[in-house]
Design a protein around this motif. Structure first.
Motif, PDB file in Angstrom:
ATOM      1  N   LEU A 105      -1.065  -0.218 -14.901  1.00  0.00           N
ATOM      2  CA  LEU A 105      -2.363  -0.301 -14.248  1.00  0.00           C
ATOM      3  C   LEU A 105      -3.518  -0.498 -15.222  1.00  0.00           C
ATOM      4  O   LEU A 105      -4.287  -1.331 -15.099  1.00  0.00           O
ATOM      5  CB  LEU A 105      -2.573   0.878 -13.634  1.00  0.00           C
ATOM      6  CG  LEU A 105      -1.806   1.260 -12.401  1.00  0.00           C
ATOM      7  CD1 LEU A 105      -2.303   2.531 -11.796  1.00  0.00           C
ATOM      8  CD2 LEU A 105      -1.672   0.393 -11.725  1.00  0.00           C
ATOM      9  N   HIS A 124      -5.745 -12.095  -7.542  1.00  0.00           N
ATOM     10  CA  HIS A 124      -4.813 -10.980  -7.593  1.00  0.00           C
ATOM     11  C   HIS A 124      -3.581 -11.307  -7.301  1.00  0.00           C
ATOM     12  O   HIS A 124      -3.255 -12.546  -6.943  1.00  0.00           O
ATOM     13  CB  HIS A 124      -5.316 -10.241  -6.204  1.00  0.00           C
ATOM     14  CG  HIS A 124      -5.251 -11.016  -4.997  1.00  0.00           C
ATOM     15  ND1 HIS A 124      -4.090 -10.999  -4.231  1.00  0.00           N
ATOM     16  CD2 HIS A 124      -6.307 -11.537  -4.362  1.00  0.00           C
ATOM     17  CE1 HIS A 124      -4.318 -11.829  -3.199  1.00  0.00           C
ATOM     18  NE2 HIS A 124      -5.636 -12.227  -3.142  1.00  0.00           N
ATOM     19  N   THR A 132       0.979  -9.705  -6.965  1.00  0.00           N
ATOM     20  CA  THR A 132       1.770  -8.563  -6.721  1.00  0.00           C
ATOM     21  C   THR A 132       3.076  -8.724  -7.697  1.00  0.00           C
ATOM     22  O   THR A 132       3.441  -9.721  -7.359  1.00  0.00           O
ATOM     23  CB  THR A 132       2.321  -8.391  -5.434  1.00  0.00           C
ATOM     24  OG1 THR A 132       0.827  -7.961  -4.518  1.00  0.00           O
ATOM     25  CG2 THR A 132       2.992  -7.123  -5.204  1.00  0.00           C
ATOM     26  N   TYR A 140      -8.706  -4.337 -11.820  1.00  0.00           N
ATOM     27  CA  TYR A 140      -7.898  -3.112 -11.223  1.00  0.00           C
ATOM     28  C   TYR A 140      -6.550  -3.240 -10.854  1.00  0.00           C
ATOM     29  O   TYR A 140      -5.852  -4.417 -11.061  1.00  0.00           O
ATOM     30  CB  TYR A 140      -8.604  -3.197  -9.562  1.00  0.00           C
ATOM     31  CG  TYR A 140      -7.905  -2.488  -8.358  1.00  0.00           C
ATOM     32  CD1 TYR A 140      -8.253  -1.088  -8.214  1.00  0.00           C
ATOM     33  CD2 TYR A 140      -6.734  -3.088  -7.824  1.00  0.00           C
ATOM     34  CE1 TYR A 140      -7.692  -0.552  -7.087  1.00  0.00           C
ATOM     35  CE2 TYR A 140      -6.231  -2.292  -6.710  1.00  0.00           C
ATOM     36  CZ  TYR A 140      -6.493  -0.943  -6.393  1.00  0.00           C
ATOM     37  OH  TYR A 140      -5.887  -0.163  -5.614  1.00  0.00           O
ATOM     38  N   ASP A 187      -2.896  -1.162  -9.100  1.00  0.00           N
ATOM     39  CA  ASP A 187      -2.345  -0.005  -8.355  1.00  0.00           C
ATOM     40  C   ASP A 187      -0.804  -0.063  -7.864  1.00  0.00           C
ATOM     41  O   ASP A 187      -0.256  -0.930  -8.142  1.00  0.00           O
ATOM     42  CB  ASP A 187      -3.113   0.348  -6.873  1.00  0.00           C
ATOM     43  CG  ASP A 187      -2.927  -0.815  -6.073  1.00  0.00           C
ATOM     44  OD1 ASP A 187      -1.697  -1.490  -5.894  1.00  0.00           O
ATOM     45  OD2 ASP A 187      -3.610  -1.325  -5.039  1.00  0.00           O
ATOM     46  N   THR A 188      -0.373   1.138  -7.644  1.00  0.00           N
ATOM     47  CA  THR A 188       1.075   1.508  -7.053  1.00  0.00           C
ATOM     48  C   THR A 188       1.060   2.059  -5.856  1.00  0.00           C
ATOM     49  O   THR A 188      -0.046   2.322  -5.364  1.00  0.00           O
ATOM     50  CB  THR A 188       2.037   1.855  -8.232  1.00  0.00           C
ATOM     51  OG1 THR A 188       1.274   3.361  -8.527  1.00  0.00           O
ATOM     52  CG2 THR A 188       1.968   1.205  -9.638  1.00  0.00           C
ATOM     53  N   GLY A 238      -1.706   1.313  -3.208  1.00  0.00           N
ATOM     54  CA  GLY A 238      -2.985   1.829  -3.451  1.00  0.00           C
ATOM     55  C   GLY A 238      -3.258   3.351  -3.312  1.00  0.00           C
ATOM     56  O   GLY A 238      -4.353   3.811  -3.519  1.00  0.00           O
ATOM     57  N   ASP A 250      -1.909   5.260  -5.844  1.00  0.00           N
ATOM     58  CA  ASP A 250      -2.349   5.603  -7.166  1.00  0.00           C
ATOM     59  C   ASP A 250      -2.943   4.107  -7.851  1.00  0.00           C
ATOM     60  O   ASP A 250      -2.411   3.254  -7.706  1.00  0.00           O
ATOM     61  CB  ASP A 250      -1.080   5.987  -8.233  1.00  0.00           C
ATOM     62  CG  ASP A 250      -0.514   7.163  -7.655  1.00  0.00           C
ATOM     63  OD1 ASP A 250      -1.138   8.106  -7.192  1.00  0.00           O
ATOM     64  OD2 ASP A 250       0.913   7.087  -7.541  1.00  0.00           O
ATOM     65  N   TRP A 251      -4.123   4.272  -8.359  1.00  0.00           N
ATOM     66  CA  TRP A 251      -4.862   3.286  -8.918  1.00  0.00           C
ATOM     67  C   TRP A 251      -5.846   3.411 -10.148  1.00  0.00           C
ATOM     68  O   TRP A 251      -5.700   4.443 -10.667  1.00  0.00           O
ATOM     69  CB  TRP A 251      -5.697   2.498  -7.828  1.00  0.00           C
ATOM     70  CG  TRP A 251      -6.773   3.635  -7.086  1.00  0.00           C
ATOM     71  CD1 TRP A 251      -6.585   4.215  -5.856  1.00  0.00           C
ATOM     72  CD2 TRP A 251      -7.995   3.992  -7.670  1.00  0.00           C
ATOM     73  NE1 TRP A 251      -7.462   4.985  -5.654  1.00  0.00           N
ATOM     74  CE2 TRP A 251      -8.396   5.109  -6.792  1.00  0.00           C
ATOM     75  CE3 TRP A 251      -8.638   3.882  -8.646  1.00  0.00           C
ATOM     76  CZ2 TRP A 251      -9.644   5.631  -6.989  1.00  0.00           C
ATOM     77  CZ3 TRP A 251      -9.741   4.508  -8.966  1.00  0.00           C
ATOM     78  CH2 TRP A 251     -10.351   5.638  -8.019  1.00  0.00           C
ATOM     79  N   ARG A 271       0.147  -4.122  -7.854  1.00  0.00           N
ATOM     80  CA  ARG A 271      -0.655  -4.763  -7.601  1.00  0.00           C
ATOM     81  C   ARG A 271      -1.890  -5.225  -8.386  1.00  0.00           C
ATOM     82  O   ARG A 271      -2.379  -4.132  -9.040  1.00  0.00           O
ATOM     83  CB  ARG A 271      -1.487  -4.672  -6.118  1.00  0.00           C
ATOM     84  CG  ARG A 271      -0.269  -4.577  -4.842  1.00  0.00           C
ATOM     85  CD  ARG A 271      -1.264  -4.521  -3.375  1.00  0.00           C
ATOM     86  NE  ARG A 271      -2.107  -3.229  -3.546  1.00  0.00           N
ATOM     87  CZ  ARG A 271      -2.959  -3.082  -2.522  1.00  0.00           C
ATOM     88  NH1 ARG A 271      -3.124  -3.815  -1.431  1.00  0.00           N
ATOM     89  NH2 ARG A 271      -3.722  -1.906  -2.615  1.00  0.00           N
ATOM     90  N   LEU A 318     -11.687  -4.782  -6.095  1.00  0.00           N
ATOM     91  CA  LEU A 318     -10.960  -3.639  -5.759  1.00  0.00           C
ATOM     92  C   LEU A 318     -10.081  -4.237  -4.733  1.00  0.00           C
ATOM     93  O   LEU A 318     -10.354  -5.062  -3.754  1.00  0.00           O
ATOM     94  CB  LEU A 318     -11.512  -2.624  -5.550  1.00  0.00           C
ATOM     95  CG  LEU A 318     -12.915  -2.051  -6.175  1.00  0.00           C
ATOM     96  CD1 LEU A 318     -13.631  -0.974  -5.682  1.00  0.00           C
ATOM     97  CD2 LEU A 318     -12.440  -1.876  -7.810  1.00  0.00           C
ATOM     98  N   ILE A 337      -8.777  -1.622  -3.005  1.00  0.00           N
ATOM     99  CA  ILE A 337      -9.054  -0.148  -1.956  1.00  0.00           C
ATOM    100  C   ILE A 337     -10.519  -0.263  -1.763  1.00  0.00           C
ATOM    101  O   ILE A 337     -11.193  -0.992  -1.993  1.00  0.00           O
ATOM    102  CB  ILE A 337      -8.760   1.035  -2.987  1.00  0.00           C
ATOM    103  CG1 ILE A 337      -9.574   1.078  -4.261  1.00  0.00           C
ATOM    104  CG2 ILE A 337      -7.030   1.206  -3.242  1.00  0.00           C
ATOM    105  CD1 ILE A 337      -9.571   2.248  -5.089  1.00  0.00           C
TER     106      ILE A 337
END
Length: 388
Positions: A12, A51, A53, A79, A81-82, A85, A87-88, A162, A168, A170
């Motif tokens: 991250l 972005h 993945t 940004y 996350d796993t 979303g 955990d980010w 991601r 963001l 999220i």
């Protein structure tokens, strides 16, 4: 947490780092990890510019670096996350200083520190995992260190990661520390996690970054920024002071205009490349000046308007206001619009075609520096930088 802290630190924190030569490596809807990106490009200001993945199993490096250049003091850089979303991680600037925010299981962590980066110079940022610590290096020196200890055993690294640049994935309500997301800045020359696949671009065509920049607000002749004059109240016995700094000989179009809905235009300042003059219009009157000055202050008092060039008393022109005009001015100011970069028209907020082309190096209203990020503005305007 289902994913080890090393992955949060390496995945991250380090994930969103990678750009190369300016304008290189992208096609409509896709962008290479080596592209230079202008973070202030037009879009939903909370949405990322690009972005991607990736499978966590594809990540072979936990160290990344990139270059950042901005005069902007606040905005989102990247940004990651796993767990879709849950955990980010976010890296941003606030007050020009790096700000890291991490959500991990039931914890929210926010750390801010390091040198100010909004000096308009290219800075190299490197993020790495060093045991239980995440280290952000700025230009080869430690800028910010975050440590987190997890008591329960870490689970096996699985799932997807991601990544996003400039926004963001999220809801912003989940943030521990709120900030304004849009950044007038560029990123380039990165190497991140040894990932080589293309990224998804929010826009079909990416805006370029200027090779050289200077502080200021740049108007390319396509839009305006508008404020309510009620944001700048008049104290009893005082008037209104507007001050603009810049090379007026390189401006063309309406610098600012002030108008209340349903009322005639109150004030307008217009530069002309053809005549090499700057014209101040007030009511049915106007005043022409040669465009050789670099600082113009306009002070509007109850019974007097003063136009001051380069702070020189010898270049100060005064215009008395009639008693009737005084009352009209005071009433209109309370409900007027103040537009920079365009001429206010008949409808409320309606701006005509006389858009400004040029750089306003500094704008002050009532002695306060104006941040165009707080205005309703056209996305083509660069709030904090001009091409040099």
């Amino acid at each position: 947490m289902a994913v080890p802290w090393k992955v949060i630190a390496g995945g991250l924190l380090l994930a969103l780092l990678g750009w190369g030569a300016e304008g290189q490596g992208y096609r409509p809807g896709k962008v290479s990890g080596s592209a230079t990106l202008y973070l202030g490009q037009e879009r939903d200001i909370w949405r990322p510019l690009i972005h991607t993945t990736v499978n966590l199993s594809e990540i072979s490096s936990i160290k990344s670096s990139f270059q950042l250049r901005t005069f902007d003091a606040e905005g989102a850089i990247f940004y990651g996350d796993t767990k879709n979303g849950q955990d980010w991680f976010i890296l941003a600037l606030k007050d020009g200083i790096p700000l890291m925010q991490i959500s991990k299981e039931e914890m929210l962590v926010s750390v801010m520190g390091g040198p100010k980066l909004n000096d308009g110079k290219w800075h190299t940022l490197e993020v790495s995992n060093q045991g239980k610590f995440v280290v952000l290096e700025v230009d080869g020196s430690n800028g910010l260190v975050v440590g987190m200890q997890q008591k329960k055993n870490e689970e096996l690294l699985t799932g997807e990661l991601r990544l996003a640049v400039g926004g963001l994935l999220i809801d912003r309500g989940e943030l521990f520390v709120q900030f304004e997301p849009q950044m007038d800045g560029c990123v380039r020359e990165g190497s991140w996690l040894n990932l080589s696949g293309p990224w998804e671009a929010e826009a079909g065509e990416l805006w370029p970054c200027y090779q050289h920049i200077q502080p200021g607000s740049y108007f390319p002749g396509t839009g305006f920024a508008i404020f309510k004059t009620s944001d700048f109240p008049i104290m009893e016995g005082d008037g209104v002071k507007l001050e603009i700094k810049g090379d007026f000989s390189k401006m063309d179009g309406t610098i600012f205009s002030i108008k209340a809905p349903g009322q005639p235009l109150m004030f307008a300042l217009v530069a002309s490349n053809n005549t090499k003059e700057v014209t101040f219009n007030f009511g049915s009157d106007s005043f022409n000046m040669k465009d050789t000055f670099k600082n113009l202050a306009i002070i509007i008092q109850m019974d007097l308007i003063q136009v001051i060039q380069d702070g020189d008393e010898l270049k100060t022109t005064r215009f008395p206001i009639s008693p009737t005009g005084q009352q009209d001015y005071l009433i209109s100011w309370r409900e007027a619009n103040l537009a920079f970069g365009g001429l206010l028209g008949e409808g409320e907020g309606n701006v005509g075609s006389q858009f400004l082309t040029g750089c306003l190096e500094k704008i002050q209203v009532q002695g306060r520096d104006l941040d165009l990020d707080l205005a309703v503005k056209h996305m083509s305007i660069s709030s904090h930088s001009c091409p040099a």
